[in-house]
Design a protein around this motif. Structure first.
Motif, PDB file in Angstrom:
ATOM      1  N   SER A  61       0.826  -1.213   0.000  1.00 25.70           N
ATOM      2  CA  SER A  61       0.000   0.000   0.000  1.00 25.70           C
ATOM      3  C   SER A  61       0.860   1.264   0.000  1.00 25.70           C
ATOM      4  O   SER A  61       0.397   2.332  -0.376  1.00 25.70           O
ATOM      5  CB  SER A  61      -0.987  -0.011   1.170  1.00 25.70           C
ATOM      6  OG  SER A  61      -0.275   0.038   2.375  1.00 25.70           O
ATOM      7  N   MET A  62       2.114   1.124   0.418  1.00 30.19           N
ATOM      8  CA  MET A  62       2.996   2.301   0.422  1.00 30.19           C
ATOM      9  C   MET A  62       3.797   2.439  -0.867  1.00 30.19           C
ATOM     10  O   MET A  62       4.478   3.438  -1.076  1.00 30.19           O
ATOM     11  CB  MET A  62       3.960   2.210   1.611  1.00 30.19           C
ATOM     12  CG  MET A  62       3.289   2.674   2.907  1.00 30.19           C
ATOM     13  SD  MET A  62       4.057   2.084   4.413  1.00 30.19           S
ATOM     14  CE  MET A  62       5.758   2.083   4.030  1.00 30.19           C
ATOM     15  N   TYR A  63       3.703   1.461  -1.735  1.00 28.94           N
ATOM     16  CA  TYR A  63       4.527   1.446  -2.948  1.00 28.94           C
ATOM     17  C   TYR A  63       4.098   2.537  -3.936  1.00 28.94           C
ATOM     18  O   TYR A  63       2.914   2.772  -4.141  1.00 28.94           O
ATOM     19  CB  TYR A  63       4.426   0.070  -3.637  1.00 28.94           C
ATOM     20  CG  TYR A  63       5.271   0.018  -4.887  1.00 28.94           C
ATOM     21  CD1 TYR A  63       6.626  -0.274  -4.814  1.00 28.94           C
ATOM     22  CD2 TYR A  63       4.727   0.313  -6.140  1.00 28.94           C
ATOM     23  CE1 TYR A  63       7.420  -0.278  -5.952  1.00 28.94           C
ATOM     24  CE2 TYR A  63       5.514   0.312  -7.276  1.00 28.94           C
ATOM     25  CZ  TYR A  63       6.865   0.016  -7.178  1.00 28.94           C
ATOM     26  OH  TYR A  63       7.644   0.024  -8.307  1.00 28.94           O
ATOM     27  N   ARG A  64       5.080   3.187  -4.543  1.00 30.25           N
ATOM     28  CA  ARG A  64       4.798   4.169  -5.610  1.00 30.25           C
ATOM     29  C   ARG A  64       5.661   3.874  -6.829  1.00 30.25           C
ATOM     30  O   ARG A  64       6.774   3.350  -6.692  1.00 30.25           O
ATOM     31  CB  ARG A  64       5.085   5.595  -5.121  1.00 30.25           C
ATOM     32  CG  ARG A  64       4.170   6.077  -3.980  1.00 30.25           C
ATOM     33  CD  ARG A  64       2.700   6.211  -4.404  1.00 30.25           C
ATOM     34  NE  ARG A  64       1.813   6.527  -3.301  1.00 30.25           N
ATOM     35  CZ  ARG A  64       1.196   5.633  -2.532  1.00 30.25           C
ATOM     36  NH1 ARG A  64       1.365   4.329  -2.727  1.00 30.25           N
ATOM     37  NH2 ARG A  64       0.407   6.016  -1.552  1.00 30.25           N
ATOM     38  N   THR A  65       5.147   4.229  -7.983  1.00 29.74           N
ATOM     39  CA  THR A  65       5.833   4.006  -9.257  1.00 29.74           C
ATOM     40  C   THR A  65       7.298   4.439  -9.208  1.00 29.74           C
ATOM     41  O   THR A  65       7.605   5.529  -8.725  1.00 29.74           O
ATOM     42  CB  THR A  65       5.113   4.800 -10.372  1.00 29.74           C
ATOM     43  OG1 THR A  65       3.789   4.288 -10.487  1.00 29.74           O
ATOM     44  CG2 THR A  65       5.814   4.657 -11.715  1.00 29.74           C
ATOM     45  N   GLY A  66       8.169   3.569  -9.720  1.00 29.70           N
ATOM     46  CA  GLY A  66       9.581   3.914  -9.822  1.00 29.70           C
ATOM     47  C   GLY A  66      10.414   3.408  -8.659  1.00 29.70           C
ATOM     48  O   GLY A  66      11.635   3.293  -8.771  1.00 29.70           O
ATOM     49  N   GLN A  67       9.757   3.095  -7.536  1.00 24.93           N
ATOM     50  CA  GLN A  67      10.519   2.586  -6.394  1.00 24.93           C
ATOM     51  C   GLN A  67      10.859   1.113  -6.621  1.00 24.93           C
ATOM     52  O   GLN A  67      10.105   0.406  -7.284  1.00 24.93           O
ATOM     53  CB  GLN A  67       9.674   2.675  -5.108  1.00 24.93           C
ATOM     54  CG  GLN A  67       9.315   4.087  -4.712  1.00 24.93           C
ATOM     55  CD  GLN A  67       8.325   4.131  -3.544  1.00 24.93           C
ATOM     56  OE1 GLN A  67       7.704   3.121  -3.205  1.00 24.93           O
ATOM     57  NE2 GLN A  67       8.192   5.289  -2.946  1.00 24.93           N
ATOM     58  N   PRO A  68      11.982   0.659  -6.050  1.00 25.05           N
ATOM     59  CA  PRO A  68      12.216  -0.792  -6.078  1.00 25.05           C
ATOM     60  C   PRO A  68      11.188  -1.480  -5.180  1.00 25.05           C
ATOM     61  O   PRO A  68      10.747  -0.880  -4.191  1.00 25.05           O
ATOM     62  CB  PRO A  68      13.634  -0.953  -5.520  1.00 25.05           C
ATOM     63  CG  PRO A  68      13.951   0.327  -4.829  1.00 25.05           C
ATOM     64  CD  PRO A  68      13.049   1.405  -5.371  1.00 25.05           C
ATOM     65  N   ILE A  69      10.792  -2.687  -5.521  1.00 26.18           N
ATOM     66  CA  ILE A  69       9.823  -3.397  -4.672  1.00 26.18           C
ATOM     67  C   ILE A  69      10.573  -3.925  -3.445  1.00 26.18           C
ATOM     68  O   ILE A  69      11.563  -4.648  -3.589  1.00 26.18           O
ATOM     69  CB  ILE A  69       9.173  -4.581  -5.427  1.00 26.18           C
ATOM     70  CG1 ILE A  69       8.547  -4.087  -6.740  1.00 26.18           C
ATOM     71  CG2 ILE A  69       8.138  -5.279  -4.552  1.00 26.18           C
ATOM     72  CD1 ILE A  69       8.085  -5.202  -7.668  1.00 26.18           C
ATOM     73  N   PRO A  70      10.153  -3.555  -2.241  1.00 28.25           N
ATOM     74  CA  PRO A  70      10.882  -4.004  -1.043  1.00 28.25           C
ATOM     75  C   PRO A  70      10.990  -5.530  -0.973  1.00 28.25           C
ATOM     76  O   PRO A  70      10.046  -6.240  -1.320  1.00 28.25           O
ATOM     77  CB  PRO A  70      10.033  -3.471   0.110  1.00 28.25           C
ATOM     78  CG  PRO A  70       9.270  -2.333  -0.471  1.00 28.25           C
ATOM     79  CD  PRO A  70       9.008  -2.689  -1.902  1.00 28.25           C
ATOM     80  N   TYR A  71      12.167  -5.994  -0.537  1.00 25.62           N
ATOM     81  CA  TYR A  71      12.362  -7.429  -0.327  1.00 25.62           C
ATOM     82  C   TYR A  71      11.586  -7.857   0.910  1.00 25.62           C
ATOM     83  O   TYR A  71      11.431  -7.087   1.851  1.00 25.62           O
ATOM     84  CB  TYR A  71      13.854  -7.718  -0.080  1.00 25.62           C
ATOM     85  CG  TYR A  71      14.648  -7.931  -1.339  1.00 25.62           C
ATOM     86  CD1 TYR A  71      14.372  -7.226  -2.508  1.00 25.62           C
ATOM     87  CD2 TYR A  71      15.706  -8.842  -1.356  1.00 25.62           C
ATOM     88  CE1 TYR A  71      15.118  -7.423  -3.655  1.00 25.62           C
ATOM     89  CE2 TYR A  71      16.452  -9.043  -2.513  1.00 25.62           C
ATOM     90  CZ  TYR A  71      16.159  -8.328  -3.654  1.00 25.62           C
ATOM     91  OH  TYR A  71      16.899  -8.527  -4.781  1.00 25.62           O
TER      92      TYR A  71
END
Ligand code: TIH
Ligand code: FE2
Length: 324
Positions: A61-71
């Motif tokens: 839910s905190m993810y935004r375009t361009g960020q790496p996907i957290p491990y």
């Protein structure tokens, strides 16, 4: 991005994303089946499992375009679930999965991205896919509406859950989970012809009427999720992710308990399905290219939009054109 400011030609057209950053308003959307499924899936009664799912959902839910996907560091229990399904499915894929799937799976293993010991990370698999077909993965908390889910495909973005199915429910689960995304979908998105088919379903869904969204999501269901295809010298093979990630579903598709029909978008568009039951009917495509041509024809004739749009692959944006 200039196309984000394009105004809709008519107020009746539902809002839709024009570029990938527009997807940021989708990823926290309310889940369509979340509550209904609470009572259905086994993990609903396991408080530790629910806590873990919420923890993983927060990342999405905190993810935004361009960020790496957290491990995510998966625990022993989660790794054991992955391993059990990975080994069970791998032994079936040789006989039942299409060549494109098997080829990509092999590369994923060779590159160390797929192994039985640990759940692959979405970020690593996303980078792999981006280099193969331009598709990338984006974390999501759970089921989105069909509209939001399909809209992202227009931009070669695929929403992926990151939590794992409950250990009591390994060979079939009604919900998508990271096993389904990775063992089912990911290898297929490496194939350019398959990627094209998926993107065109996405493009057709942008600004479509609610009625057309239902039809397109049925088409999505009977292709990307549960599609079968013909293969020279091998007969019928599976390419749908819901088959490739579920022992129960794959076994059902290749038994004579289920009906196999030649793929027809018009027919598939109105064939209802239930997410909680295994399917009774599957559609067999001649090839991904052929299915894409059939889809294009269907969209031209039956997807009733009052505008046209073009996709600019260089910028990854869509431009809306008023129908003359
Ligand atoms: N039933 C699939 C499985 O058990 O892997 C998961 C899903 C397929 C389609 C929607 S959810
Ligand atoms: Fe899926």
């Amino acid at each position: 991005m200039m196309s984000t400011s394009t105004t809709c030609p008519s107020s009746a057209i539902p809002w839709f994303p024009k570029c990938t950053t527009d997807l940021d308003s989708h990823s926290v959307a309310v889940l369509q089946f979340g509550e209904e499924l609470e009572s259905e899936y086994v993990g609903a009664n396991d408080p530790e499992y629910r806590r873990r799912r919420n923890e993983i959902a927060k990342i999405a839910s905190m993810y935004r375009t361009g960020q790496p996907i957290p491990y995510i560091e998966y625990n022993d229990n989660e790794r054991a679930t992955w391993k059990a399904l990975f080994c069970r499915m791998k032994s079936m894929h040789e006989d039942f999965a299409c060549t494109e799937y098997q080829d990509a799976f092999k590369v994923l293993e060779e590159e160390g991205l797929f192994a039985s010991d640990d759940v692959p990370q979405l970020e690593d698999v996303s980078n792999f896919l981006r280099s193969r077909s331009g598709f990338s993965l984006r974390p999501v908390t759970g089921l989105l509406t069909s509209r939001d889910f399909m809209n992202s495909l227009a931009f070669r973005v695929f929403y992926c859950t990151q939590y794992i199915r409950h250990h009591s429910n390994v060979f079939f689960t009604p919900e998508p989970d990271v096993c389904h995304e990775l063992l089912g979908h990911a290898p297929m998105f490496a194939d350019p012809d398959f990627a094209q088919l998926a993107q065109e379903i996405g493009l057709a869904s942008l600004g479509a009427s609610d009625e057309d969204i239902v039809k397109l999501s049925n088409i999505f269901w009977y292709t990307i999720e549960f599609g079968l295809c013909k293969e020279a010298g091998k007969g019928i093979r599976a390419y749908g992710a819901g088959l490739l990630s579920s022992f129960t579903e794959l076994e059902n598709a290749f038994s004579d308990r289920s009906e196999k029909r030649p793929f027809s978008p018009l027919d598939a568009a109105t064939l209802e399905h239930s997410i909680v039951d295994i399917n009774t009917t599957y559609y067999v495509a001649n090839s991904f290219e052929c299915a894409t041509n059939q889809l294009r024809e269907y969209v031209q004739q039956h997807n009733n939009r009052s505008f046209k749009l073009t996709y600019d692959a260089k910028t990854g944006t869509v431009n809306v054109i008023d129908k003359p």
